[in-house]
Design a protein around this motif. Structure first.
Motif, short mmCIF file in Angstrom:
data_model
loop_
_atom_site.label_atom_id
_atom_site.label_comp_id
_atom_site.label_asym_id
_atom_site.label_seq_id
_atom_site.Cartn_x
_atom_site.Cartn_y
_atom_site.Cartn_z
N LEU A 34 0.81 -1.21 0.00
CA LEU A 34 0.00 0.00 0.00
C LEU A 34 0.85 1.27 0.00
N THR A 35 2.15 1.13 -0.16
CA THR A 35 2.99 2.32 -0.21
C THR A 35 2.86 3.00 -1.56
N ALA A 36 3.38 4.20 -1.66
CA ALA A 36 3.28 4.94 -2.92
C ALA A 36 4.20 4.34 -3.96
N ALA A 39 3.59 -1.88 -10.52
CA ALA A 39 2.63 -1.35 -9.56
C ALA A 39 1.47 -0.67 -10.27
N ILE A 40 0.28 -0.89 -9.74
CA ILE A 40 -0.92 -0.18 -10.17
C ILE A 40 -1.32 0.75 -9.04
N ALA A 41 -1.53 2.02 -9.35
CA ALA A 41 -1.77 3.02 -8.32
C ALA A 41 -2.98 3.88 -8.67
N ASP A 42 -3.47 4.62 -7.65
CA ASP A 42 -4.56 5.56 -7.88
C ASP A 42 -4.00 6.89 -8.37
N ALA A 43 -4.87 7.87 -8.54
CA ALA A 43 -4.45 9.15 -9.10
C ALA A 43 -3.45 9.88 -8.23
N GLU A 44 -3.44 9.59 -6.93
CA GLU A 44 -2.49 10.24 -6.02
C GLU A 44 -1.18 9.47 -5.90
N GLY A 45 -1.06 8.36 -6.59
CA GLY A 45 0.17 7.57 -6.54
C GLY A 45 0.19 6.50 -5.48
N LYS A 46 -0.91 6.31 -4.77
CA LYS A 46 -0.98 5.26 -3.76
C LYS A 46 -1.10 3.90 -4.44
N SER A 47 -0.19 3.01 -4.10
CA SER A 47 -0.18 1.69 -4.74
C SER A 47 -1.38 0.87 -4.31
N LEU A 48 -2.11 0.36 -5.28
CA LEU A 48 -3.28 -0.47 -5.03
C LEU A 48 -2.96 -1.96 -5.11
N MET A 49 -2.03 -2.31 -5.98
CA MET A 49 -1.64 -3.71 -6.14
C MET A 49 -0.28 -3.76 -6.83
N GLU A 90 2.41 -11.99 -11.10
CA GLU A 90 1.65 -12.54 -9.98
C GLU A 90 1.67 -11.53 -8.83
N SER A 91 0.54 -11.35 -8.15
CA SER A 91 0.43 -10.32 -7.13
C SER A 91 1.28 -10.63 -5.91
N GLU A 92 1.67 -9.57 -5.23
CA GLU A 92 2.39 -9.67 -3.96
C GLU A 92 1.38 -9.46 -2.83
N GLY A 93 1.33 -10.39 -1.90
CA GLY A 93 0.45 -10.24 -0.75
C GLY A 93 -1.01 -10.31 -1.14
N GLY A 94 -1.87 -10.37 -0.12
CA GLY A 94 -3.31 -10.43 -0.37
C GLY A 94 -3.73 -11.70 -1.08
N THR A 145 -3.38 -13.18 -7.26
CA THR A 145 -4.02 -12.63 -8.45
C THR A 145 -3.02 -12.60 -9.60
N TRP A 146 -3.51 -12.87 -10.81
CA TRP A 146 -2.68 -12.81 -12.01
C TRP A 146 -2.91 -11.51 -12.74
N LEU A 147 -1.89 -11.02 -13.43
CA LEU A 147 -1.99 -9.93 -14.40
C LEU A 147 -1.55 -10.51 -15.73
N LEU A 148 -2.49 -10.67 -16.66
CA LEU A 148 -2.24 -11.41 -17.89
C LEU A 148 -2.70 -10.61 -19.11
N PRO A 149 -2.01 -10.72 -20.25
CA PRO A 149 -2.52 -10.10 -21.47
C PRO A 149 -3.93 -10.63 -21.75
#
Length: 229
Positions: A16-18, A91-101, A112-116, A119-123
Motif C-alpha cells: 500500500l505504499t506509494a 505497480a498499479i496506483a490511484d491518481a495520487e500515486g498510492k499503490s493499489l496492487m 503474480e500479485s504480492e500479498g493479499g 491474483t494474475w496480471l495477464l494479457p
C-alpha cells in the motif's frame, strides 16, 4: 515454461505504499506493456480488464477501464497509473500515486500479485474473464495435430501427489513424441498448462480464447493442440 513454486508473499503494508519507480521505463518497455490486461484471481473467480496506456501520468503511465473492476476486483476500481518500481515489480496506483496492487514476474511466468489474495496480471485473451483452475480443467482431453490427427488421449485429475501437484494419466497408445515423455503430473499458471514427467521432461501449452490449448511457442517440434474429448 511454468514455474511451480509460488512467490513468497510480502507484507500488505508494503503493497500500500506509494509508487516509487527507480528509473524511467524506456519506450520499448512501455510499448511492450501497453494494451489490454486481465486482472484475475488465481481462484478462477471473474476478473476485470484494464487498459495500460503510454501517456505519462503522475508517477507513471495512464490506466483506463478501472470502472469494470468495481465488483470483481474492487481493490482496483480507482486504478489510474501503472509503472515499474525499483524492485522490479509492476505497480498499479490511484491518481495520487498510492499503490493499489503490485505484481512480480519471474522469467517464463506471468505477473503474480504480492500479498493479499493471489491474483494474475495477464494479457487479455479474447473475451475470457477468468483463469482456468485444476478443477475446471479436470477430465478427458486429447493431444492432436492442428489438422485433427490424434496423438495422445489423456486424463487430467485433481488428485495430488505428495508434493501437492495434480496427477494425470496418458493413454496406452500415445505416439512416441508424447508417450516417451512419461507424463504423470500437470499444473496451471495463468493461461498456461504444463505436463510433467518423472524424469524432468515436460510439455507446455497456452490457452486459446475458445478454451482449448496450443503447444507453447517455446516448445520444440511440430505444433500440437490440446482439446476436450
Amino acid at each position: 515454461m511454468i514455474r511451480l513454486l509460488g512467490l513468497a508473499a510480502v507484507s500488505a503494508a508494503f503493497a500500500l505504499t506509494a509508487v516509487q519507480p527507480a528509473r524511467a521505463a524506456d519506450d520499448e518497455m512501455v510499448q511492450a506493456q501497453a494494451g489490454q490486461w486481465l486482472v484475475a484471481p488465481e481462484s478462477g473467480a471473474k476478473g476485470c480488464r484494464l487498459t495500460f496506456g503510454t501517456n505519462t501520468a503522475s508517477g507513471g503511465y495512464e490506466i483506463t477501464g478501472a470502472d469494470a473492476c468495481a465488483t470483481p476486483v474492487p481493490a482496483l476500481v480507482k486504478a489510474k497509473i501503472w509503472n515499474f518500481t525499483d524492485d522490479g515489480s509492476l505497480a498499479i496506483a490511484d491518481a495520487e500515486g498510492k499503490s493499489l496492487m503490485r505484481f512480480q514476474q519471474e522469467e517464463g511466468s506471468p505477473w503474480e500479485s504480492e500479498g493479499g489474495d493471489p491474483t494474475w496480471l495477464l494479457p487479455a485473451l479474447g473475451d475470457v474473464d477468468h483463469v482456468p483452475t485444476a478443477a475446471s480443467l479436470a477430465g478427458a482431453w486429447r493431444i492432436q495435430t492442428p489438422d485433427g490427427k490424434p496423438i495422445c488421449d489423456i486424463t487430467l485429475t485433481t488428485d495430488k501427489d505428495q508434493d501437492g501437484t495434480a496427477k494425470m494419466s496418458p493413454g496406452s497408445d500415445c505416439a512416441s513424441e508424447v508417450g516417451d515423455l512419461k507424463l504423470s503430473l500437470w499444473a496451471t499458471e495463468g493461461f498456461g498448462l504444463v505436463m510433467l514427467g518423472n524424469d524432468g521432461s515436460s510439455l507446455s501449452f497456452d490457452m486459446k480464447p475458445d478454451g482449448s490449448f496450443q503447444k507453447s511457442e517455446e516448445e520444440e517440434g511440430e505444433p500440437l493442440l490440446l482439446v476436450r474429448k
